[in-house]
Design an enzyme around this catalytic site. Structure first.
Site, short mmCIF file in Angstrom:
data_model
loop_
_atom_site.label_atom_id
_atom_site.label_comp_id
_atom_site.label_asym_id
_atom_site.label_seq_id
_atom_site.Cartn_x
_atom_site.Cartn_y
_atom_site.Cartn_z
N ASP A 106 2.70 -10.29 -14.86
CA ASP A 106 3.09 -9.24 -13.92
C ASP A 106 1.85 -8.70 -13.21
O ASP A 106 0.95 -8.16 -13.86
CB ASP A 106 3.80 -8.13 -14.69
CG ASP A 106 4.40 -7.06 -13.79
OD1 ASP A 106 4.12 -7.06 -12.57
OD2 ASP A 106 5.16 -6.21 -14.30
N SER A 185 3.02 -7.35 5.93
CA SER A 185 4.33 -7.38 6.58
C SER A 185 4.20 -6.82 7.98
O SER A 185 3.32 -5.98 8.24
CB SER A 185 5.35 -6.55 5.78
OG SER A 185 6.54 -6.35 6.53
N TYR A 198 8.43 0.75 1.21
CA TYR A 198 7.99 -0.64 1.35
C TYR A 198 6.96 -0.76 2.48
O TYR A 198 5.90 -1.38 2.29
CB TYR A 198 9.19 -1.53 1.65
CG TYR A 198 8.83 -2.95 2.03
CD1 TYR A 198 8.50 -3.88 1.07
CD2 TYR A 198 8.83 -3.34 3.37
CE1 TYR A 198 8.17 -5.19 1.41
CE2 TYR A 198 8.49 -4.64 3.73
CZ TYR A 198 8.16 -5.56 2.75
OH TYR A 198 7.82 -6.84 3.11
N ALA A 200 5.08 1.56 3.68
CA ALA A 200 3.85 2.26 3.29
C ALA A 200 2.99 1.38 2.39
O ALA A 200 1.77 1.33 2.52
CB ALA A 200 4.20 3.56 2.58
N SER A 201 3.63 0.65 1.47
CA SER A 201 2.87 -0.21 0.56
C SER A 201 2.21 -1.35 1.34
O SER A 201 1.07 -1.74 1.03
CB SER A 201 3.79 -0.78 -0.53
OG SER A 201 4.73 -1.70 0.01
N LYS A 202 2.89 -1.88 2.35
CA LYS A 202 2.32 -2.97 3.14
C LYS A 202 1.25 -2.46 4.11
O LYS A 202 0.27 -3.16 4.39
CB LYS A 202 3.43 -3.68 3.92
CG LYS A 202 4.42 -4.44 3.02
CD LYS A 202 3.73 -5.54 2.24
CE LYS A 202 4.71 -6.41 1.48
NZ LYS A 202 4.07 -7.54 0.80
#
Length: 310
Positions: A106, A185, A198, A200-202
């Site tokens: 992981d 992304s 999502y 924000a993470s990208k």
């Protein structure tokens, strides 16, 4: 200090416009020449290169493994699903990879990320390409999230997973003058409704690796990939569940992987796929108000009715 900022506020706008007017045509010409040289004269031979791919059990990661395998690269495949990794590994061997190992684990766990690098180096003795592909997707209105802490895994996997493994890979990539390829992304460059966390993470990935590109240059090259909507196991089932079919503008994952592989071989710093995405980003930069209005209209007209609260 305030005086200096006042002067800059007055001088920089006209100076920037003049600079762009005089320099930008030459800049575009230089970009064109570099693109043509890279496109026709330069392509990295990856035969014998050691490539570690996270999220390799499906989607873009799986198909990138196949592209590298066809060219004779050695592969270290990482994901949580061991059974799927074994299938991808066997297919990669049949396609031409001389050596493939699988390392289940992981990326959200620091100790697993260290294990991925250690086992790769122990087996192959080096690392040439690190492909940070592992990620999870989420479509939900932000205000409809019932437990805000439930969104933590999105950042843990999408951002910290790539950060952790990159940290442990850097010393080995310096030795090999290698590459880091990060799958961000298109949503990192625009406000994608229903995907706030999502996106924000990208976006965090995008800015982190842009900064790292400056810090690690010239020893390690970094390619940032900004895909649009790709038909993968992560996105397609969600669209079918919500709308009855996949999104009409989805690109096949094999086509996307081939384009990414070509871009990596040419040493591109950014890869937008499909390539028309770069023009969407340009429109957002030039006309942000019009872009936001258009996106809001499409969201409220066509998407939000499917996500009404019960």
């Amino acid at each position: 200090m305030d005086m200096l900022n006042t002067i800059l506020n007055l001088l920089l706008p006209p100076l920037t416009i003049i600079f762009l007017y005089l320099f930008y045509p030459f800049y575009l010409l230089i970009k064109l020449v570099i693109y043509l040289c890279n496109h026709y004269l330069r392509f990295e031979d990856v035969a014998g290169r050691v490539v570690l791919i996270t999220g390799a059990s499906s989607g873009i990661g799986e198909h990138l493994a196949y592209e590298y395998a066809k060219k004779g690269a050695y592969l270290a495949l990482v994901a949580r699903r061991k059974d799927r990794l074994e299938i991808v590994a066997e297919t990669s061997r049949q396609l031409g990879s001389g050596d493939v190992i699988i390392i289940p684990g992981d990326v959200a766990k620091v100790e697993d990320c260290k294990k991925f690098i250690d086992k790769t180096i122990h087996h192959f003795g080096k690392l040439d390409h690190l492909i940070n592909n592992a990620g999870v997707f989420q479509t939900v209105l932000f205000e409809d999230i019932t437990q805000i802490k439930d969104t933590n895994p999105i950042m843990d996997i999408n951002f910290w997973g790539s950060t952790y493994i990159t940290y442990f890979a850097i010393p080995h990539l310096r030795k090999s003058k290698g590459k880091i390829i990060v799958i961000s992304s298109g949503s990192a460059n625009m406000p994608l409704p229903l995907a706030s966390i999502y996106s924000a993470s990208k976006a965090a990935l995008l800015r982190f690796f842009e900064t790292l590109r400056v810090e690690l240059s010239p020893d390690i090259k970094i390619t940032i990939v900004l895909p649009g909507l790709i038909a993968t196991d992560m996105t397609t089932p969600r669209f079918i569940e919500k709308y009855g079919s996949d999104f009409i503008m989805s690109e096949s994952v094999s086509t996307c992987a081939k384009a990414i592989f070509r871009g990596i071989g040419r040493g591109e710093t950014y890869i937008e796929e499909p390539s028309w995405m770069k023009w969407i980003f340009l429109m957002k930069t030039i006309c942000p108000e019009i872009f936001d209005y258009s996106l809001s209209y499409l969201f409220f007209r066509y998407l939000k009715p499917y996500f009404k609260r019960d």
